[in-house]
Write a protein that holds these residues in place. Structure first.
Motif, PDB file in Angstrom:
ATOM      1  N   PRO A 231       0.781  -1.237   0.000  1.00 32.83           N
ATOM      2  CA  PRO A 231       0.000   0.000   0.000  1.00 32.83           C
ATOM      3  C   PRO A 231       0.816   1.293   0.000  1.00 32.83           C
ATOM      4  O   PRO A 231       0.218   2.379   0.043  1.00 32.83           O
ATOM      5  CB  PRO A 231      -0.796  -0.114   1.305  1.00 32.83           C
ATOM      6  CG  PRO A 231       0.113  -0.882   2.217  1.00 32.83           C
ATOM      7  CD  PRO A 231       0.804  -1.877   1.335  1.00 32.83           C
ATOM      8  N   LEU A 232       2.146   1.243  -0.019  1.00 31.80           N
ATOM      9  CA  LEU A 232       2.920   2.478  -0.143  1.00 31.80           C
ATOM     10  C   LEU A 232       2.606   3.133  -1.484  1.00 31.80           C
ATOM     11  O   LEU A 232       2.294   2.451  -2.471  1.00 31.80           O
ATOM     12  CB  LEU A 232       4.414   2.194  -0.024  1.00 31.80           C
ATOM     13  CG  LEU A 232       4.893   1.674   1.351  1.00 31.80           C
ATOM     14  CD1 LEU A 232       6.370   1.323   1.300  1.00 31.80           C
ATOM     15  CD2 LEU A 232       4.625   2.700   2.448  1.00 31.80           C
ATOM     16  N   ASN A 233       2.728   4.454  -1.534  1.00 31.13           N
ATOM     17  CA  ASN A 233       2.198   5.187  -2.695  1.00 31.13           C
ATOM     18  C   ASN A 233       3.219   5.457  -3.798  1.00 31.13           C
ATOM     19  O   ASN A 233       2.963   6.246  -4.696  1.00 31.13           O
ATOM     20  CB  ASN A 233       1.583   6.514  -2.240  1.00 31.13           C
ATOM     21  CG  ASN A 233       2.614   7.497  -1.709  1.00 31.13           C
ATOM     22  OD1 ASN A 233       3.816   7.245  -1.791  1.00 31.13           O
ATOM     23  ND2 ASN A 233       2.151   8.611  -1.158  1.00 31.13           N
ATOM     24  N   GLY A 234       4.382   4.816  -3.747  1.00 31.13           N
ATOM     25  CA  GLY A 234       5.371   5.007  -4.798  1.00 31.13           C
ATOM     26  C   GLY A 234       6.472   5.960  -4.413  1.00 31.13           C
ATOM     27  O   GLY A 234       7.631   5.757  -4.776  1.00 31.13           O
ATOM     28  N   CYS A 235       6.144   7.011  -3.680  1.00 32.05           N
ATOM     29  CA  CYS A 235       7.148   7.951  -3.179  1.00 32.05           C
ATOM     30  C   CYS A 235       6.659   8.514  -1.851  1.00 32.05           C
ATOM     31  O   CYS A 235       6.221   9.659  -1.769  1.00 32.05           O
ATOM     32  CB  CYS A 235       7.394   9.069  -4.192  1.00 32.05           C
ATOM     33  SG  CYS A 235       8.755  10.187  -3.718  1.00 32.05           S
ATOM     34  N   PRO A 236       6.724   7.714  -0.784  1.00 35.25           N
ATOM     35  CA  PRO A 236       6.179   8.135   0.512  1.00 35.25           C
ATOM     36  C   PRO A 236       6.932   9.326   1.083  1.00 35.25           C
ATOM     37  O   PRO A 236       8.149   9.292   1.223  1.00 35.25           O
ATOM     38  CB  PRO A 236       6.357   6.889   1.392  1.00 35.25           C
ATOM     39  CG  PRO A 236       6.590   5.760   0.444  1.00 35.25           C
ATOM     40  CD  PRO A 236       7.284   6.351  -0.732  1.00 35.25           C
ATOM     41  N   ASN A 237       6.183  10.358   1.430  1.00 35.53           N
ATOM     42  CA  ASN A 237       6.772  11.597   1.952  1.00 35.53           C
ATOM     43  C   ASN A 237       6.125  12.092   3.231  1.00 35.53           C
ATOM     44  O   ASN A 237       6.530  13.121   3.759  1.00 35.53           O
ATOM     45  CB  ASN A 237       6.676  12.709   0.904  1.00 35.53           C
ATOM     46  CG  ASN A 237       7.742  12.595  -0.170  1.00 35.53           C
ATOM     47  OD1 ASN A 237       8.918  12.481   0.140  1.00 35.53           O
ATOM     48  ND2 ASN A 237       7.327  12.608  -1.428  1.00 35.53           N
ATOM     49  N   SER A 263      10.924  10.112   1.135  1.00 33.95           N
ATOM     50  CA  SER A 263      11.411   9.947   2.504  1.00 33.95           C
ATOM     51  C   SER A 263      11.622   8.483   2.863  1.00 33.95           C
ATOM     52  O   SER A 263      12.479   8.155   3.681  1.00 33.95           O
ATOM     53  CB  SER A 263      10.416  10.565   3.491  1.00 33.95           C
ATOM     54  OG  SER A 263      10.356  11.964   3.347  1.00 33.95           O
ATOM     55  N   ILE A 264      10.840   7.595   2.272  1.00 33.51           N
ATOM     56  CA  ILE A 264      10.880   6.170   2.604  1.00 33.51           C
ATOM     57  C   ILE A 264      11.189   5.366   1.344  1.00 33.51           C
ATOM     58  O   ILE A 264      10.553   5.561   0.304  1.00 33.51           O
ATOM     59  CB  ILE A 264       9.532   5.697   3.193  1.00 33.51           C
ATOM     60  CG1 ILE A 264       9.179   6.496   4.452  1.00 33.51           C
ATOM     61  CG2 ILE A 264       9.566   4.201   3.508  1.00 33.51           C
ATOM     62  CD1 ILE A 264       7.777   6.224   4.982  1.00 33.51           C
ATOM     63  N   HIS A 265      12.149   4.466   1.437  1.00 40.58           N
ATOM     64  CA  HIS A 265      12.433   3.547   0.333  1.00 40.58           C
ATOM     65  C   HIS A 265      12.095   2.107   0.675  1.00 40.58           C
ATOM     66  O   HIS A 265      11.813   1.309  -0.206  1.00 40.58           O
ATOM     67  CB  HIS A 265      13.895   3.655  -0.085  1.00 40.58           C
ATOM     68  CG  HIS A 265      14.248   4.983  -0.672  1.00 40.58           C
ATOM     69  ND1 HIS A 265      13.694   5.455  -1.842  1.00 40.58           N
ATOM     70  CD2 HIS A 265      15.078   5.954  -0.232  1.00 40.58           C
ATOM     71  CE1 HIS A 265      14.180   6.654  -2.109  1.00 40.58           C
ATOM     72  NE2 HIS A 265      15.015   6.993  -1.140  1.00 40.58           N
ATOM     73  N   GLU A 266      12.163   1.775   1.978  1.00 35.88           N
ATOM     74  CA  GLU A 266      11.752   0.447   2.436  1.00 35.88           C
ATOM     75  C   GLU A 266      10.925   0.590   3.697  1.00 35.88           C
ATOM     76  O   GLU A 266      11.253   1.394   4.579  1.00 35.88           O
ATOM     77  CB  GLU A 266      12.955  -0.449   2.764  1.00 35.88           C
ATOM     78  CG  GLU A 266      13.882  -0.736   1.594  1.00 35.88           C
ATOM     79  CD  GLU A 266      15.031   0.250   1.476  1.00 35.88           C
ATOM     80  OE1 GLU A 266      15.817   0.135   0.510  1.00 35.88           O
ATOM     81  OE2 GLU A 266      15.139   1.141   2.366  1.00 35.88           O
ATOM     82  N   ALA A 267       9.862  -0.193   3.788  1.00 33.18           N
ATOM     83  CA  ALA A 267       9.067  -0.285   5.012  1.00 33.18           C
ATOM     84  C   ALA A 267       9.127  -1.728   5.496  1.00 33.18           C
ATOM     85  O   ALA A 267       9.218  -2.664   4.701  1.00 33.18           O
ATOM     86  CB  ALA A 267       7.624   0.138   4.765  1.00 33.18           C
TER      87      ALA A 267
END
Length: 422
Positions: A231-237, A263-267
């Motif tokens: 569910p991350l949006n592709g470029c989480p900021n 801001s996020i590349h891996e969750a």
């Protein structure tokens, strides 16, 4: 999928220009730079074979203007921060410059040196650091050597751990990225045992959900998904600091981590329970900054326990001091305070695993620490004879550097409980 990262392209040109200028500088003489040492840099390593990973000279200043002067014997700095060399890439700052600015002595190990180090070698350092090689987008070749001997260095990590699913060195000119890196290194180095800070950079930016993080597999089950995977949006900021009091985010506010593009590349989809969530993606609540104790911090095996919290009686049945200990946890600071006798003791190191008596529920542990700021050694002997007050027995002895006893307290518990299992 790689187009997801194109939003970061404008920063690359400025970074490469700075790297070019720094590459023209003369490398420092390690004997004149006590805060940062390079161990046998290997320019032929796989991680150094691409322009993106060219090693950056470590900058220093020198008072030598060509006038012959006596050279004093080099002083060996204390072993403090060990950086995995292939992961060190960034300018003007990187993990080495930021750690040195925070007062640490830094050692950078090239791949050859890293590969021949023993667990005892790694354990001499306060923290091991895997930096962000400016948004490297695959684990290989950067982590190849570290993955090959992960059982060796992982065994040394029994202190604090921080893992970040982002690339703060690449984003050093944005928000509070440098503060995040500095805090993470400081936290990793703050426990009595060797800690670990690892940036996952952009290694898994396009990974599917529940992708194993192989380099961390000796610590347990670490699994991540990339920024491009729902569910991350592709470029989480948009991030949320869920543990604002944690040392890793000390002095950092939400705007300092938001809008790094990305801001996020891996969750994280999974991680060991000894670590907790510090910062997460706001829309999905998926964590990307986790920190805590190493899963290897537990000194005891199976169901063994040696812990307690409460008050011990003095010789008249009064308050002989309050205490808190867990001698099976490498990172748990044992403290004992006896105000009537001006004792304020905090442990800094445990010598070994507790010794358990085979006949009764009794455990003996030793280590070192500070009593009102002065160095001492300690011997703690506890006996679990019941359910706490009036039955459990507690005995603490503190000695100074000469071996002389500076404090001793033995008594039954007034409050609390001692738990010994073997």
């Amino acid at each position: 999928m790689r187009s997801v990262r194109m939003v970061e392209t404008p920063l690359v040109f400025a970074r490469l220009a700075t790297l070019f200028l720094l590459a023209c500088a003369e490398p420092p003489d390690s004997a004149q730079s006590p805060s940062t040492r390079m161990i046998r840099p290997n320019l032929a390593s796989p991680a150094a074979s691409s322009p993106k990973n060219d090693p950056m000279p470590l900058m220093t200043s020198s008072s030598n203007l060509g006038i012959p002067t006596p050279i004093p014997p080099p002083q060996t700095p204390p072993k403090d921060i060990l950086i995995y060399g292939p992961s060190l890439l960034g300018a003007p700052d990187n993990e080495a410059t930021l750690a040195a600015a925070a007062g640490h002595n830094v050692t950078v190990a090239d791949p050859v040196t890293w590969s021949v180090m023993t667990t005892a070698d790694f354990a001499q350092y306060r923290a091991i650091v895997f930096g962000d090689p400016s948004c490297q987008d695959t684990p290989e070749p950067t982590l190849t050597v570290a993955e090959a001997n992960r059982a060796t260095w992982s065994a040394a990590v029994r202190g604090n751990m921080v893992v970040i699913g982002s690339d703060p060195v690449f984003h050093q000119l944005q928000g509070q990225a440098n503060q995040l890196t500095t805090n993470a290194i400081n936290f990793a180095a703050s426990s009595a045992a060797t800690g670990l800070y690892m940036s996952l950079s952009c290694y898994y930016f396009d990974a599917l959900a529940n992708t194993p993080v192989t380099v961390l597999s000796d610590f347990g089950d670490f699994r991540v998904q990339g920024q491009a995977t729902p569910p991350l949006n592709g470029c989480p900021n948009d991030v949320t600091i869920v543990a604002p009091g944690h040392p890793v985010v000390q002095g950092i506010m939400k705007p300092g981590l938001d809008n790094w593009f990305c801001s996020i590349h891996e969750a994280f989809n999974a991680f060991p329970p000894s670590l907790g969530v510090v910062v997460r993606d706001t829309p999905t609540a998926l964590p990307y900054v986790i920190a805590g104790s190493s899963p290897k911090a537990r000194l005891c095996v199976n169901e063994e326990e040696d812990r307690g919290n409460g008050e011990v009686e003095d010789e008249n049945g009064g308050d002989g001091g309050d205490f808190d200990f867990d001698e099976c946890d490498e990172n748990h600071e044992f403290h004992h305070r006896d105000r009537d006798r001006n004792v304020d003791f905090h442990s800094t190191k445990k010598d070994d695993v507790p010794k358990f008596d085979l006949s009764v529920l009794k455990a003996t542990s030793t280590g070192s620490g500070l009593n009102n700021g002065l160095p001492v050694t300690y011997t703690l002997v506890v006996t679990d004879l019941g359910i706490g007050p009036g039955t459990d027995l507690y005995s603490l002895t503190l000695r100074d550097g000469s071996g002389a006893i500076v404090y001793s307290r033995t008594g039954l518990l007034r409050l609390g409980d001692v738990v010994v299992h073997r």
